[in-house]
Write an enzyme that holds these catalytic residues in place. Sequence first.
Site, mmCIF file in Angstrom:
data_model
loop_
_atom_site.group_PDB
_atom_site.id
_atom_site.type_symbol
_atom_site.label_atom_id
_atom_site.label_comp_id
_atom_site.label_asym_id
_atom_site.label_seq_id
_atom_site.Cartn_x
_atom_site.Cartn_y
_atom_site.Cartn_z
ATOM 1 C CE LYS A 97 -7.643 104.892 31.456
ATOM 2 N NZ LYS A 97 -8.408 106.028 31.992
ATOM 3 N N GLY A 158 -8.670 114.760 36.792
ATOM 4 C CA GLY A 158 -9.677 115.635 37.351
ATOM 5 C C GLY A 158 -9.247 117.065 37.591
ATOM 6 C CB ALA A 184 -5.743 111.863 33.014
ATOM 7 N N GLY A 185 -6.701 114.944 32.678
ATOM 8 C CA GLY A 185 -6.228 116.288 32.923
ATOM 9 C C GLY A 185 -6.790 117.358 32.010
ATOM 10 C CB ALA A 206 -14.197 110.667 32.424
#
Lengths: 256, 256, 256, 256
Positions: A97, A158, A184-185, A206
């Site tokens: 990644k 995040g 993400a986000g 995550a």
Amino acid sequence: DQPLVIGGRSFQSRLITGTGGATDLNLLEQALLASGTEMTTVALRRLDPRGDGAAVYALIERLKLQVLPNTAACFSAREAVTTAELAREALETNWIKLEVIADDKTLLPDVVQTLEAARQLVARDFVVLAYTNDDPIVARQLEDLGCAAVMPLGAPIGTGLGILNPHNIEAIVTRAQVPIVLDAGLGTASDAALAMELGCSAVLLATAVNRAQHPVVMAEAFRHAVAGGRLAALGGRVPRRRHALASSSMEGRAYL
Amino acid sequence: DQPLVIGGRSFQSRLITGTGGATDLNLLEQALLASGTEMTTVALRRLDPRGDGAAVYALIERLKLQVLPNTAACFSAREAVTTAELAREALETNWIKLEVIADDKTLLPDVVQTLEAARQLVARDFVVLAYTNDDPIVARQLEDLGCAAVMPLGAPIGTGLGILNPHNIEAIVTRAQVPIVLDAGLGTASDAALAMELGCSAVLLATAVNRAQHPVVMAEAFRHAVAGGRLAALGGRVPRRRHALASSSMEGRAYL
Amino acid sequence: DQPLVIGGRSFQSRLITGTGGATDLNLLEQALLASGTEMTTVALRRLDPRGDGAAVYALIERLKLQVLPNTAACFSAREAVTTAELAREALETNWIKLEVIADDKTLLPDVVQTLEAARQLVARDFVVLAYTNDDPIVARQLEDLGCAAVMPLGAPIGTGLGILNPHNIEAIVTRAQVPIVLDAGLGTASDAALAMELGCSAVLLATAVNRAQHPVVMAEAFRHAVAGGRLAALGGRVPRRRHALASSSMEGRAYL
Amino acid sequence: DQPLVIGGRSFQSRLITGTGGATDLNLLEQALLASGTEMTTVALRRLDPRGDGAAVYALIERLKLQVLPNTAACFSAREAVTTAELAREALETNWIKLEVIADDKTLLPDVVQTLEAARQLVARDFVVLAYTNDDPIVARQLEDLGCAAVMPLGAPIGTGLGILNPHNIEAIVTRAQVPIVLDAGLGTASDAALAMELGCSAVLLATAVNRAQHPVVMAEAFRHAVAGGRLAALGGRVPRRRHALASSSMEGRAYL
């Protein structure tokens, strides 16, 4: 439904759950299981030979998940390529990644360095899943360079703000020939469902799981949301109408 | 998770699927099954003694679903009360989904007539699930009158526009002591997930499933979305942040 | 452009600025002037014969503004009608901004009481400008009762959240024969411009000006925004397109 | 308010109106005047020595507007630099609006080529105003290369979709030391007001005025909207609140 295919491998699950942000190994294990994921990301950069890294890696092995090392915390193409090579040697996988960020405050990708790194990594026979911004042109350029998947952000890492620009995600998906993975986000289940409805092939998370109040519950929430969003994309939603349409009839025929 | 309790009865499923808009009995049956619903709405108003009504009712019996007659196409409290009494007699249930609409063009509820009908129906020992607009005050007044559930719209019936005013739905949920069921206007899975994340106790759908290109697929999509949204509401999502937060670490410790 | 006509009177300005929230008489005067308003609201309910009320009223007289008394802090039709009668006597105007709120926490309108009060006030020869929620049916009922203007909220009073449900405001405007004045909830200039673009005839503000850091600057901001939004509504905006359209040509002919 | 300063020159107007999309020279002249602009863009690329180009240029001279040639329809850094050099020679200005697009279907910027062109143009003593996507990192890189202004898009050229990602625009503005000019995608007055409220220093428009039903009316609409949005940014708007706040009082004191 068809399985998700990236770099020649098939996945039943369209949810990729990262290990980042986890604070407890047991919780992480349960969350990975609850999410139903078949692949998980780990940050090679932060390898600590004495410590938790080994435990996390052992966990991934035990759960028989495909490991997807990332180049988190790399600030240049050169760093990213070096990190990828280290990961290939350490983890015996040529999947990577790719993440090249511009600074450690915004954590936003540096697309010029990302494109350069992708070019080099593809030439070195990596299977590259490239994290990027939501610019449709950059996404296409990454695909043209040979990336196996393109991974646009919904919002900065995040933040939990969801998909700030659905128009761009849809534009990326419409033209892509490789899987688009929203990365993400995302903050909550409906964000993941929306990503799939916009046509993304998968979702990578995550923080949204590992930093939730109840990571295992949230992992299951995202599993359902990704499944629901995927089915909705296939099911052919009703059109949006400006005006009302009666539902309590069957084309004029009576009910009950 | 706790079961949903309305009027003293428990439900495992938090998705209520209506029969309205269905164009094929077989598809309707499969969609009801795929949705996992335990209760379904039917419009008494359009009863056709010769025809489809009986078949739909037989289907509901065979699937052992709780029947929830509605007062669709009633324009006044008086009509709604009469219709509810007919439904009680015909279907041997004192449950009623109260709908009083202002006109057959907007299909929007007439809240003055709805409140009056609710008052009368509660006095007549009905278990009233009241369809209404998204005004938090009207929702509270319906609860104060003794409604067993309050069912605000997300958007006008059949529009598929989703939840036009999440702020109001959240305000309704925050103050309510009875279940709030999002009813009308949803178009796709992420809309249903959002409804649950805002704190709704359940979601009621008809058009969004029955008029989708593939109703059975969409029924399953909504089943997942409602489950995912509910879990997300319980799981304690991460806060929204204006700025990025690195995820690829475990409180500073290394991963792999 | 045509002037705004309410109850037979013409106004050049489409911005109505309230006195509520003001903390300084001088600032209030400058803000009223900067806003260009020709009418201002005052709360009769809070009349204090010893105090500021008289000073505010004198200011309104000096600025030659039309006074629009309101029934703020009334919780029932009866209270509102009594307050309106007191205002008519004290201020020698039969204009009234009707406000019946449900409680002093949400400050949301009680539409049942509002409708009843409107019926009575029209019968008593008041020119009624009725504050209400954003329900298109209630708006129409207020118009049918004879209100001179209907004033839906954008968001709850004092929240500054803007227009939470533009779809409803547009639906109200489309059907209305009387002026629709967006009242409550606006926070900044673009909110006011949007209200006008949706087809509102005017905008009413208080908190957004009087509680801004610089009320006079903000009053001028809103004056421009209302003018700009009105012109945009008249100017026939370009359609929204999903895809790009080159602008740097003149129908194929060259420029420069 | 301070004047807008770009490349050492001051402007009273914060609205830059392009000539692109215009279909009538008289309308264009009136629209330019109504907009109050002091600078206008022209596409050198499409120069037609026989035709309209000369007339447009004569108009710009007559109106005493600063001319801002652009590199519209350039697909590479090399083309853009060549075009800029031609413009400098032909129009005797070293100001250039840099546009390098990726293809003529999306008209989206190619940021890699844009960055390279900016580097070269700054080295050649151009005053570079760079059109770009809404990526905060790319915006910063353009500034670091020496651009006099950075011009992120609100939405793809000619779509009229407004500002698709206000979060990004705000992030760009927060870090920038040079003027940020919102360029492309705006459709109506409230979009322009929002751009200014987010902190942009100016707005650049063409299609939204020149292709409106009434370009002159819309030009005036945007003039007001930009002024209103700028004042709102300076005026210190009220905070957004989740809950209501009574306005009809003066800190507890009475208001007639």
